[in-house]
Write an enzyme that holds these catalytic residues in place. Structure first.
Site, short mmCIF file in Angstrom:
data_model
loop_
_atom_site.label_atom_id
_atom_site.label_comp_id
_atom_site.label_asym_id
_atom_site.label_seq_id
_atom_site.Cartn_x
_atom_site.Cartn_y
_atom_site.Cartn_z
N SER A 89 24.23 -18.27 -29.19
CA SER A 89 23.94 -19.56 -29.97
C SER A 89 25.17 -20.42 -30.41
CB SER A 89 23.09 -19.57 -31.02
OG SER A 89 22.64 -20.44 -31.60
N TYR A 141 19.15 -14.71 -37.92
CA TYR A 141 19.62 -15.52 -36.74
C TYR A 141 21.04 -15.48 -36.66
CZ TYR A 141 19.24 -18.38 -32.76
OH TYR A 141 19.14 -19.34 -31.46
#
Length: 260
Positions: A142, A155
């Site tokens: 990401s 995350y």
């Protein structure tokens, strides 16, 4: 570069980005394994993609945090097609909380799905890739593999960790012809991202429009979401690239949100 007849395992492939990557690989003639927590959804996806062709797909039930289930799934692939050329570790979830309020069980769940999942699936496929003398491992990172955002401590931690794991695999796998790379998308408007919009609006005390326009797209060059098709094209390049020249790398696909 093409993937005709290459055996490609994609975790979390019944929907979202994983589904888009599977569709791109099938269009190139690959044999694709739809590995997903939900077998019925995986089977429907496999049937639909096989009907589209020219490649074909099978479904495998897989909880990527369960070593026995991962190993059983990989064994089924070997029994069916006899080899594994590509692994796309894509399965993931998102849970947001301020750090001081982050429940430990949810922290562990996040790290387990993203990091343990990447580790266990990689560990299971490497012997087959080493035996064949080639292979491509792709982790779904990401922009948060490079950047941090409020509410996303687990995350961000997990996505940063995937960079390190991919680099180690690249070092260990080079002599066996195995490459590892990380795709780092910006915000892709999947159900996972759409779920975050009201959650972040609530936790940050702002409107949903502000979440989209300021938090998600505020740093892009054109205020556009990254598309599933954008990410699938990068996944195709990483999978089909023919040499070790492209290994241990991460590629950001984010409309300029992060530049390096």
């Amino acid at each position: 570069m093409n993937l005709k007849d290459k055996v490609c395992i994609i975790t979390g492939a019944a929907s979202g980005i994983g589904h888009g990557i599977a569709k791109r690989y099938i269009a190139d003639g690959a044999k694709v394994v739809i590995a997903d927590l939900k077998l019925d959804a995986a089977q429907k996806t496999a049937d639909d993609l096989t009907a589209q062709g020219p490649g074909e797909a099978i479904a495998v039930e897989m909880d990527v945090t369960n070593e026995d289930q991962v190993n059983a799934g990989i064994a089924k692939v070997i029994e069916t097609w006899g080899r594994i050329d590509v692994l796309v570790s894509n399965a993931g979830v998102q849970i947001v909380h301020p750090l001081q309020d982050f429940p430990f069980e949810q922290w562990k769940k996040m790290l387990s799905i993203h990091l343990d999942g990447a580790f266990l699936t990689t560990k299971a496929v490497l012997p087959h890739m080493y035996e064949a003398g080639s292979g491509s491992i792709i982790f779904m990172g990401s922009v948060h593999s490079k950047e941090a955002s409020p509410l996303k401590s687990a995350y961000v931690t997990a996505k940063h960790g995937l960079l390190g794991l991919a680099r180690v695999i690249s070092k260990e796998g080079a002599k066996h012809g195995v490459r590892a790379n990380v795709i780092c998308p910006g915000f892709v408007k999947t159900p996972l991202v759409e779920k975050q919009i009201p959650e972040q609006a609530r936790d940050l005390g702002i409107s949903e429009d502000e979440v989209v326009n300021k938090i998600m797209l505020g740093e892009t060059v054109d205020q556009e979401f990254t598309t599933i098709e954008d990410v699938a094209e990068v996944a195709h390049v990483f999978a089909a690239f023919p040499t070790n020249a492209l290994t241990g790398q991460s590629l950001v696909v984010s409309h300029g949100w992060y530049m390096n």
